[in-house]
Motif scaffolding. Structure first.
Motif, mmCIF file in Angstrom:
data_model
loop_
_atom_site.group_PDB
_atom_site.id
_atom_site.type_symbol
_atom_site.label_atom_id
_atom_site.label_comp_id
_atom_site.label_asym_id
_atom_site.label_seq_id
_atom_site.Cartn_x
_atom_site.Cartn_y
_atom_site.Cartn_z
ATOM 1 N N UNK A 121 0.872 -1.273 0.055
ATOM 2 C CA UNK A 121 0.166 0.021 0.012
ATOM 3 C C UNK A 121 0.849 1.488 0.050
ATOM 4 N N UNK A 122 0.430 2.412 -0.431
ATOM 5 C CA UNK A 122 1.091 3.599 -0.379
ATOM 6 C C UNK A 122 1.397 4.018 1.067
ATOM 7 N N UNK A 123 2.265 5.085 1.108
ATOM 8 C CA UNK A 123 2.280 5.631 2.562
ATOM 9 C C UNK A 123 1.050 6.412 2.938
ATOM 10 N N UNK A 124 0.388 7.041 2.009
ATOM 11 C CA UNK A 124 -1.081 7.607 2.416
ATOM 12 C C UNK A 124 -1.819 6.956 1.561
ATOM 13 N N UNK A 125 -3.275 6.828 2.144
ATOM 14 C CA UNK A 125 -4.266 6.206 1.526
ATOM 15 C C UNK A 125 -5.713 6.932 2.167
ATOM 16 N N UNK A 126 -6.513 6.947 1.181
ATOM 17 C CA UNK A 126 -7.817 7.429 1.155
ATOM 18 C C UNK A 126 -8.891 6.661 1.730
ATOM 19 N N UNK A 127 -9.542 6.609 2.720
ATOM 20 C CA UNK A 127 -10.207 5.551 3.541
ATOM 21 C C UNK A 127 -11.612 6.126 3.933
ATOM 22 N N UNK A 128 -12.500 5.199 4.327
ATOM 23 C CA UNK A 128 -13.781 5.854 4.832
ATOM 24 C C UNK A 128 -13.917 5.499 6.349
ATOM 25 N N UNK A 129 -14.089 6.398 7.139
ATOM 26 C CA UNK A 129 -14.415 6.854 8.410
ATOM 27 C C UNK A 129 -15.630 6.728 9.039
ATOM 28 N N UNK A 130 -15.923 6.073 10.242
ATOM 29 C CA UNK A 130 -17.377 6.199 10.703
ATOM 30 C C UNK A 130 -17.355 5.811 12.254
ATOM 31 N N UNK A 131 -16.654 6.886 12.933
ATOM 32 C CA UNK A 131 -16.536 6.483 14.436
ATOM 33 C C UNK A 131 -16.601 7.565 15.280
ATOM 34 N N UNK A 132 -17.086 7.802 16.412
ATOM 35 C CA UNK A 132 -16.985 8.553 17.404
ATOM 36 C C UNK A 132 -16.289 8.607 18.712
ATOM 37 N N UNK A 133 -15.565 7.393 18.706
ATOM 38 C CA UNK A 133 -14.656 7.139 19.766
ATOM 39 C C UNK A 133 -13.536 6.835 19.244
ATOM 40 N N UNK A 134 -12.368 7.108 20.112
ATOM 41 C CA UNK A 134 -10.988 6.733 19.277
ATOM 42 C C UNK A 134 -10.042 6.340 20.546
ATOM 43 N N UNK A 135 -9.049 5.423 20.266
ATOM 44 C CA UNK A 135 -8.063 4.957 21.031
ATOM 45 C C UNK A 135 -7.078 6.045 21.366
ATOM 46 N N UNK A 136 -6.898 6.140 22.725
ATOM 47 C CA UNK A 136 -5.920 7.448 23.170
ATOM 48 C C UNK A 136 -4.684 6.783 23.924
ATOM 49 N N UNK A 137 -4.736 5.424 24.170
ATOM 50 C CA UNK A 137 -3.403 4.765 24.933
ATOM 51 C C UNK A 137 -3.648 3.354 24.325
ATOM 52 N N UNK A 138 -2.557 3.064 23.874
ATOM 53 C CA UNK A 138 -2.548 1.688 23.003
ATOM 54 C C UNK A 138 -1.953 0.418 24.085
ATOM 55 N N UNK A 139 -2.572 -0.842 23.911
ATOM 56 C CA UNK A 139 -2.152 -1.904 24.839
ATOM 57 C C UNK A 139 -0.811 -2.225 25.029
ATOM 58 N N UNK A 140 -0.173 -2.864 25.942
ATOM 59 C CA UNK A 140 1.067 -3.253 25.978
ATOM 60 C C UNK A 140 1.497 -4.160 24.782
ATOM 61 N N UNK A 141 2.515 -3.861 24.152
ATOM 62 C CA UNK A 141 3.020 -4.684 22.900
ATOM 63 C C UNK A 141 2.461 -4.277 21.602
ATOM 64 N N UNK A 142 1.885 -3.350 21.788
ATOM 65 C CA UNK A 142 1.099 -2.874 20.310
ATOM 66 C C UNK A 142 1.730 -1.435 19.790
ATOM 67 N N UNK A 143 1.967 -1.355 18.796
ATOM 68 C CA UNK A 143 2.644 -0.151 18.250
ATOM 69 C C UNK A 143 1.523 0.554 17.195
ATOM 70 N N UNK A 144 1.977 1.712 17.087
ATOM 71 C CA UNK A 144 0.932 2.574 16.286
ATOM 72 C C UNK A 144 1.332 2.323 14.665
ATOM 73 N N UNK A 145 0.535 1.991 13.809
ATOM 74 C CA UNK A 145 0.841 1.781 12.475
ATOM 75 C C UNK A 145 0.472 2.928 11.326
#
Length: 519
Positions: A121-145
């Protein structure tokens, strides 16, 4: 099951069935289960991976839908989508909050870490979002991708093969969505692309042959692609021990009773018994205006008629030492999905006569060879069976027939009016070369009258709706932008030729928020 399977746990998203469809486009079998499905039932399918769908709730709500968190510890690859990302974050020790600003619609996502999910995939992609909540802290062992300017858009734990995205890769609006899902199903899960028409036909014929044994079967034939393909499949398995019964329920299209019998016997070589039960059905529908009651009345009478016909055939066969024990129906996967609350907390949209209303004491056992298929998959099977295109490409027609296209009470007079109008719609759509390009095109008769002028005289007559939609599988649909000249011609013909209609309107509602049928 001897094919590779991806399990999709449904948290109530309107897009869940699209996930299943997308996975199957890679010739990988997928199955949708309620998010509350016990873990042992998920394991029993021996899946290659699990997808957690989106959903309308917040993970921190007391009554929010929840799968068994142990699904994240099965050692299988997991992909969370939207609510699925929030479920993973919440249950593995991260934190989810209500966002100050909801993300809905198109969004630009930056991929910030290399991961097999985003391979190619390219470094930037156009996507479809539909959410009112979001993650503010990741679980242990996870990385932001991946991320948007304001929110987490992707996370991963490579060691556990758990991935999640905040956007919806299954919808067409996410341009690289198919590549992402292919990466997950084929590369990360290692699924084999063995869900093919050839494999389905072979295994289904073998299964039906084993089910029926030396018995006989009766098929509920409607003339549509679903019941026709189901009948040909079963006939392939048991030959002349299949008897197809085609019932005139009084709410068929114009001349349908004669046309279907001719097509099924002459082109498909099926053994067809025609039963004109129109008076019985119309009597059951007298005074009924509620759409669910209409469906249940037709479904119940449908089975009653079958029971009567089965007894006749049973007595004839019994004299020869044979027994009829099976009823074949052309039930499809969307019928099953929409008629049962597989969507966790969501509500049933409407019942389908194929999957509801069967009496508990029914003597016939069911064979539903197409129960796991979407409509386009049924057409693929039909082509592989060598069936003619005029049957395969026939537009879907509801089991309850015109009864759910006649709003209000169904009477013989109103059926006749709609039959004439509907025939004009279909004929003109075909003449314009658009019949195979739209998913469905038909007329609806409203319980609304309006004033008109015809031949310098005042009229007070019925309103007719033209409905035409574009869709891939019937689960979602957009209204079809038919040419104005075509609409003008259809309207002019209906008002001129159909006595009882003086006004024609065009429905421009998509699904969702509407449904394809009006009832």
């Amino acid at each position: 099951m001897d094919t590779s399977t991806i399990v999709i746990l449904d948290f109530g998203s309107q897009y869940t069935q699209l996930i299943a469809r997308r996975i199957r486009e890679f010739n990988v079998f997928s199955v949708v289960l309620p998010c509350t499905t016990p873990l042992d039932q998920v394991k029993a399918l021996n899946p290659k991976g699990v997808i957690l769908s989106g959903g309308p709730c917040s993970v921190y709500d007391p009554d929010s839908p929840a799968a068994d968190p142990a699904v994240l510890a099965m050692g299988l690859p997991v992909l969370g989508i939207c609510y699925g990302l929030q479920f993973i974050t919440h249950h593995l020790g991260g934190k989810v909050e209500s966002a100050a600003q909801r993300e809905y619609g198109h969004a630009e996502v930056a991929i910030v870490a290399e991961t097999p999910l985003f391979s190619g995939l390219p470094s930037e992609i156009n996507v479809w979002m539909s959410h009112g909540d979001h993650a503010v802290a990741l679980p242990e062992g996870f990385e932001l991708t991946a991320r948007t300017p304001t929110a987490v858009a992707g996370i991963a734990n490579e060691g556990k093969k758990i991935y999640a995205v905040q956007f919806h890769p299954e919808v067409a609006h996410t341009r690289q969505g198919m590549e992402l899902l292919r990466n997950f199903a084929l590369d990360i899960c290692g699924a084999t692309a063995d869900w093919t028409p050839e494999h389905f036909i072979q295994t289904t014929v073998e299964r039906v042959r084993a089910q029926v044994g030396e018995g006989h079967a009766i098929c509920g034939l409607s003339g549509g692609v679903d019941s026709s393909v189901a009948a040909v499949l079963v006939a392939k398995a048991i030959g002349d021990r299949l008897t197809c019964i085609f019932v005139n329920n009084g709410v068929l299209r114009k001349d349908e009773f004669a046309k279907v019998q001719k097509t099924m016997t002459e082109q498909l070589g099926l053994n067809v018994v025609g039963v004109d039960a129109s008076e019985r059905f119309l009597a059951k529908l007298a005074g009924v205006t509620d759409p669910e009651q209409k469906r249940k009345a037709i479904g119940g009478e449908f089975i009653a008629v079958f029971d009567d016909e089965a007894k006749k055939i049973f007595e004839a066969e019994k004299a020869g030492g044979e027994e009829i024990a099976w009823l074949v129906q052309g039930t499809l996967y969307p019928d099953v999905i929409e008629s049962s609350s597989v969507k966790g907390p969501s509500q049933t949209i409407k019942s389908h006569h194929n999957v509801g209303g069967l009496p508990a004491d029914m003597k016939l056992k069911l064979i539903e060879p197409l129960r796991d298929l979407f409509k386009d998959e049924v057409r693929r099977i039909g082509r592989d069976l060598g069936m003619p295109e005029e049957i395969i490409e026939r537009q879907p027609f509801p089991g309850p027939g015109l009864a759910v296209r006649i709003l209000g009470e169904v009477t013989a007079e109103r059926v006749a009016i709609l039959q004439e109008a509907d025939e004009i719609v279909v004929a003109e759509i075909k003449a314009a070369g658009l019949y195979r390009k739209v998913w469905q095109s038909f007329a609806v008769l409203l319980p609304v009258k309006s004033v008109g002028v015809m031949g310098d005289q005042r009229t007070y007559a019925n309103t007719c709706v033209i409905r035409a939609v574009e869709s891939e599988d019937g689960m979602t649909a957009d209204w079809a932008p038919l040419p104005y000249e075509l609409l003008r011609k259809i309207s002019s013909r209906i008002v001129s030729e159909v006595r009882g209609i003086n006004r024609v309107v065009y429905d421009i509602t998509s699904k969702p928020p509407g449904t394809i049928e009006w009832e």
